[in-house]
Design a protein around this motif. Sequence first.
Motif, PDB file in Angstrom:
ATOM      1  N   ALA A  21       6.257  -8.653  -1.484  1.00 52.86           N
ATOM      2  CA  ALA A  21       4.792  -7.590  -1.121  1.00 52.86           C
ATOM      3  C   ALA A  21       4.282  -8.329  -1.674  1.00 52.86           C
ATOM      4  O   ALA A  21       3.014  -9.861  -2.954  1.00 52.86           O
ATOM      5  CB  ALA A  21       4.410  -6.243  -2.085  1.00 52.86           C
ATOM      6  N   ILE A  23      -0.030  -8.177  -2.099  1.00 57.14           N
ATOM      7  CA  ILE A  23      -0.920  -7.319  -2.407  1.00 57.14           C
ATOM      8  C   ILE A  23      -1.924  -7.908  -2.416  1.00 57.14           C
ATOM      9  O   ILE A  23      -2.565  -8.421  -3.394  1.00 57.14           O
ATOM     10  CB  ILE A  23      -0.479  -6.403  -3.646  1.00 57.14           C
ATOM     11  CG1 ILE A  23       0.959  -6.151  -3.790  1.00 57.14           C
ATOM     12  CG2 ILE A  23      -1.174  -4.826  -4.403  1.00 57.14           C
ATOM     13  CD1 ILE A  23       1.883  -6.156  -5.364  1.00 57.14           C
ATOM     14  N   MET A  45      -0.736  -3.635   0.827  1.00 63.37           N
ATOM     15  CA  MET A  45       0.194  -4.186   0.417  1.00 63.37           C
ATOM     16  C   MET A  45       1.650  -4.211   1.431  1.00 63.37           C
ATOM     17  O   MET A  45       1.244  -3.683   2.729  1.00 63.37           O
ATOM     18  CB  MET A  45       0.920  -2.995  -0.361  1.00 63.37           C
ATOM     19  CG  MET A  45       2.406  -3.253  -1.070  1.00 63.37           C
ATOM     20  SD  MET A  45       3.296  -1.895  -2.243  1.00 63.37           S
ATOM     21  CE  MET A  45       2.200  -2.729  -3.074  1.00 63.37           C
TER      22      MET A  45
END
Length: 101
Positions: A21, A23, A45
């Motif tokens: 991810a 983020i 995210m």
Amino acid sequence: MIGRAGSGALLRALRTLVPAADISVIHERPWHSLTFSGAQICLSMQIAHPTTQDFASKLSAILSEHEFHVPGHIVADIAVTHAVVADGAHCLINDALLLDD
């Protein structure tokens, strides 16, 4: 007060938990009750190609049970509050409550 050290440690913990991810912190604001102080943190995210279709619900379950290691702080609550799927990519909005330890 939480400050960048606390939100940075939370970001590192989440990146370890979900390495695929991207983020980032959307916003962070101070939070206080009669007995605690900390911060409410809203995170974005983004996952380009999740391995399952129900990624958001599986991540929600993982987050609710995960013991985060954020030195000097307690992750009191964290949840996926919004999920959008577009062109096979997931964008999840997560809200967290990080308390001073």
